[in-house]
Scaffold this motif. Sequence first.
Motif: not given
Length: 75
Positions: A6-33
Amino acid sequence: MALRIGNGYDIHRLVEGRPLILGGVHIPHPSGLDGHSDADALTHAIMDAMLGALSLGDIGLYFPQGSPNGRGLTV
């Protein structure tokens, strides 16, 4: 032996005020997806690859944009 991939991809734009979560891990950053649910692009891409290998469509089939299912999900 049959081989299925299977082949998968997903893209989202960064926006301020949302949490940045990748692989279920919260990454401290001012912008999120930005997205319908948690917008975890890594997890969603892995899910799409697994569903594709099983010939079960993609994550959008089960959680379409605008559907209340998955809205606001967080890890």
